[in-house]
Each structure stands twice: as C-alpha cells, then as structure tokens.
Design a protein around this motif. Structure first.
Motif, short mmCIF file in Angstrom:
data_model
loop_
_atom_site.label_atom_id
_atom_site.label_comp_id
_atom_site.label_asym_id
_atom_site.label_seq_id
_atom_site.Cartn_x
_atom_site.Cartn_y
_atom_site.Cartn_z
N ALA A 5 9.64 2.62 5.52
CA ALA A 5 8.99 3.07 6.76
C ALA A 5 8.77 1.92 7.74
O ALA A 5 8.92 2.08 8.95
CB ALA A 5 7.66 3.75 6.44
N SER B 72 6.25 8.74 5.63
CA SER B 72 5.22 8.91 4.61
C SER B 72 3.88 9.18 5.28
O SER B 72 3.44 8.40 6.14
CB SER B 72 5.11 7.64 3.77
OG SER B 72 3.95 7.67 2.98
N PHE C 219 1.32 6.18 4.82
CA PHE C 219 1.63 4.79 5.14
C PHE C 219 0.97 4.37 6.46
O PHE C 219 1.09 5.06 7.47
CB PHE C 219 3.14 4.60 5.27
CG PHE C 219 3.55 3.20 5.66
CD1 PHE C 219 3.31 2.13 4.81
CD2 PHE C 219 4.15 2.95 6.88
CE1 PHE C 219 3.68 0.84 5.16
CE2 PHE C 219 4.52 1.67 7.25
CZ PHE C 219 4.29 0.61 6.38
N ARG D 91 3.39 3.38 -0.23
CA ARG D 91 3.84 4.56 0.54
C ARG D 91 4.86 4.17 1.61
O ARG D 91 5.08 4.92 2.56
CB ARG D 91 2.63 5.22 1.20
CG ARG D 91 1.56 5.67 0.21
CD ARG D 91 0.30 6.15 0.93
NE ARG D 91 -0.72 6.60 0.00
CZ ARG D 91 -1.59 5.79 -0.60
NH1 ARG D 91 -1.56 4.49 -0.34
NH2 ARG D 91 -2.48 6.26 -1.45
N ASP D 92 5.47 3.03 1.45
CA ASP D 92 6.37 2.50 2.48
C ASP D 92 7.78 3.07 2.33
O ASP D 92 8.71 2.38 1.91
CB ASP D 92 6.38 0.97 2.36
CG ASP D 92 7.17 0.29 3.48
OD1 ASP D 92 7.55 0.98 4.44
OD2 ASP D 92 7.39 -0.93 3.37
N TRP D 93 7.94 4.34 2.68
CA TRP D 93 9.24 5.00 2.63
C TRP D 93 9.42 5.86 3.87
O TRP D 93 8.45 6.27 4.52
CB TRP D 93 9.38 5.86 1.37
CG TRP D 93 8.37 6.97 1.26
CD1 TRP D 93 7.19 6.95 0.57
CD2 TRP D 93 8.44 8.27 1.88
NE1 TRP D 93 6.52 8.14 0.73
CE2 TRP D 93 7.26 8.98 1.52
CE3 TRP D 93 9.38 8.91 2.70
CZ2 TRP D 93 7.00 10.27 1.95
CZ3 TRP D 93 9.12 10.21 3.13
CH2 TRP D 93 7.95 10.88 2.76
N ALA D 94 10.67 6.16 4.21
CA ALA D 94 10.97 7.03 5.35
C ALA D 94 12.34 7.65 5.16
O ALA D 94 13.23 7.07 4.51
CB ALA D 94 10.92 6.24 6.66
N ALA E 259 7.14 8.49 -5.16
CA ALA E 259 6.38 8.45 -3.91
C ALA E 259 6.98 9.36 -2.85
O ALA E 259 6.27 9.88 -1.99
CB ALA E 259 6.32 7.01 -3.38
N PHE E 260 8.30 9.54 -2.87
CA PHE E 260 8.96 10.31 -1.81
C PHE E 260 9.75 11.51 -2.33
O PHE E 260 10.37 12.23 -1.54
CB PHE E 260 9.91 9.39 -1.01
CG PHE E 260 10.92 8.65 -1.83
CD1 PHE E 260 12.14 9.21 -2.18
CD2 PHE E 260 10.66 7.35 -2.25
CE1 PHE E 260 13.07 8.50 -2.93
CE2 PHE E 260 11.58 6.62 -3.00
CZ PHE E 260 12.79 7.21 -3.35
N ALA F 42 9.20 14.89 -0.61
CA ALA F 42 9.71 14.98 0.76
C ALA F 42 11.19 15.34 0.82
O ALA F 42 11.68 15.80 1.85
CB ALA F 42 9.48 13.67 1.50
#
Length: 279
Positions: A97, A137, A140, A153-156, A269-270, A273
């Motif tokens: 992210a 996220s 995040f 939570r550092d995902w996109a 975590a993702f 989504a």
C-alpha cells in the motif's frame, strides 16, 4: 528513507525509489501504450552496504520473458519513483500500500498516474496497464514514523484499465506453515541498484513470525536480499510443481544490535479482499 525507533527496532519502509531525472519510455511498437516514467541509466555506485542486502548478495538477474518472472513488473508513478508488483489476475496487481502513497504531500496517488509494466527489462516489456482504481487495506495508516502494527496491513490491489495477456501468479490457499519457525521462499523485484532488470533471491527463508498488533495481524521476518524499489514484490513459495504467492515484501527493520531483517505481510492479511477481484 523513513525510520522510527520502536521497542529497540528501527523501521524502514522500502519506499518507492525516486528517480531524478526521470525519462519516459519510448513506444516499443506501433499501438503500444507508453508505460510511464523510468530512470535514465546512471553509472554504477561504489560498492557500499545496501540496506536489506547481505554481504553475499544472493540476488541474480532472472529472465523476464519466462513465467513467473514475466508476470512481475515495475509499478511506475508519474510523479517519480517505482515499486514492484505481481499480476494475480488478468487486470489485477498485488503490491504494498505505501507504494501508492505520496509522503511528500500526504495524499494517495491518483490511479491514472500509476502504471504497471509487466516483464520489464531495459525498456522492453510483456504488458502494460494503467491503474483504474485501488483496493487499499482498511487498517493501513500511511505515516512517516513507521510502526510494526501499521506494516502488518501494508497491502494493496490495483485494478488495471485493461486485461493483460499474461499468465497470472496464483495466490496460495492459506498461510505457510513455518516448520521449525522457518519456510523456504524466493523474492524477485526491481531493486534500486538494478532498477532496469528483475533480480531474485531464490535461496532465502521466512525466519520468524511477529504479532505486533491485534492477534490476527501477523508480520513475517525473512532473510531475502532485496532493497528499496523491491517494495511490493511477492514472496514466492514453490512446492509440488506449483509456484504461489504467500506474502508481500514491504519493509526493513534494524535491531538495536544493528542486525537487519526484511519484513513481509503474509497472505492472511489480504486474502479476504481477493473476493473483490475479477479473474
């Protein structure tokens, strides 16, 4: 380079490498879209310590025309800088992210200013798409002081404006089981010191799991050699003839003793989504 002291750790987000001056790739063939800004070649830097890279430096150049490397690409930003991303569906890319956040003006990037260039190698590429929207996220918080809880939570996800005719990289069905606290993985990305070619460390391990925030928020430590520019690169696990994504490279931490470890967000975590994407 961003750092913050937390419980004896200094945290460095592997931010998009900002390239100055930047050049725009020439169109490779008639009808080929411009894939966004890329840096002009520069002379090699003197051999200095690179954060996140061991003295042995296990990174080796890989063939971007061969799968799964052909479905990895550079995420180029019009304002400058790049990260790494992985094609997980015909028009969806997985990355970190913080790669989509402009820390200078404290705003998220405009999707149309973000380009994904798959299989990029010194001006050649296998596919190109422009971001249409981001799925970020919800937990995040992009901030410059760094925090272990944040980077769990550092995902996109990036939806592209077109479908690419490339084989996506599948995502594992569940988190890796860390046998004896470890699991063998590989990481490939466009590191800042080799930004025109894809390099990979295929002989590294997840070595520990942290739970710095809520009980369900996990963070992996691994010893793969990657540095700035490789943020958003997938952690790949090969077993049973399959290669799957099991996490996302996103930061580097330094302990009070000066030891460095890379961090990754595990797929748990993702994973939820992913139901939002079209395959």
């Amino acid at each position: 380079m961003l750092g913050a002291q937390r419980r004896g750790l200094v945290i460095f987000l592997a931010l998009p490498l900002v390239l100055t001056p930047a050049a725009v790739l020439a169109q490779q063939a008639k009808g080929t879209a411009d894939p966004g800004p890329v840096a002009t070649p520069t002379q090699a830097a003197p051999p200095l310590h690179k954060m996140g890279v061991s003295a042995k430096d296990r990174r080796r150049r890989v063939d971007s025309s061969q799968w799964p490397w052909s479905s990895l690409g550079r995420i180029n930003r019009v304002i400058g800088g790049h990260c790494t991303g992985a094609l997980i569906a015909a028009n969806w890319v997985l990355t970190a992210a913080h790669c989509l956040y402009n820390f200078n003006d404290r705003r998220w990037a405009i999707p149309s200013d973000v380009h994904f260039v798959a299989g990029y190698d010194r001006g050649k590429f296998a596919g190109h798409g422009i971001a249409k929207r981001f799925v970020l996220s919800p937990g995040f918080i992009p901030r410059s002081n760094g925090d272990l809880g944040d980077i769990t939570r550092d995902w996109a996800l990036i939806e592209l404006d077109r479908k690419l005719d490339l084989k996506p990289i599948p995502i594992a069905a569940q988190d890796l089981t860390l046998g004896n606290g470890q699991a063998h993985v590989a990481v490939a990305g466009y590191s800042g010191d080799f930004r025109e070619v894809l390099t990979a460390d295929q002989d590294c391990d997840v070595i520990a799991q942290l739970t710095p925030g809520p009980a369900d928020a996990k963070l992996w430590l691994h010893d793969c050699d990657e540095t700035f520019g490789a943020s958003g690169a997938p952690l790949l696990h090969a077993a049973g003839g399959k290669t799957e994504i099991v996490g996302i490279q996103n930061a580097i931490i330094t302990t009070g003793e000066g030891r460095e470890f890379s961090t990754a967000v595990p797929l748990s975590a993702f994973h939820a989504a992913l139901s939002q994407i079209s395959r």
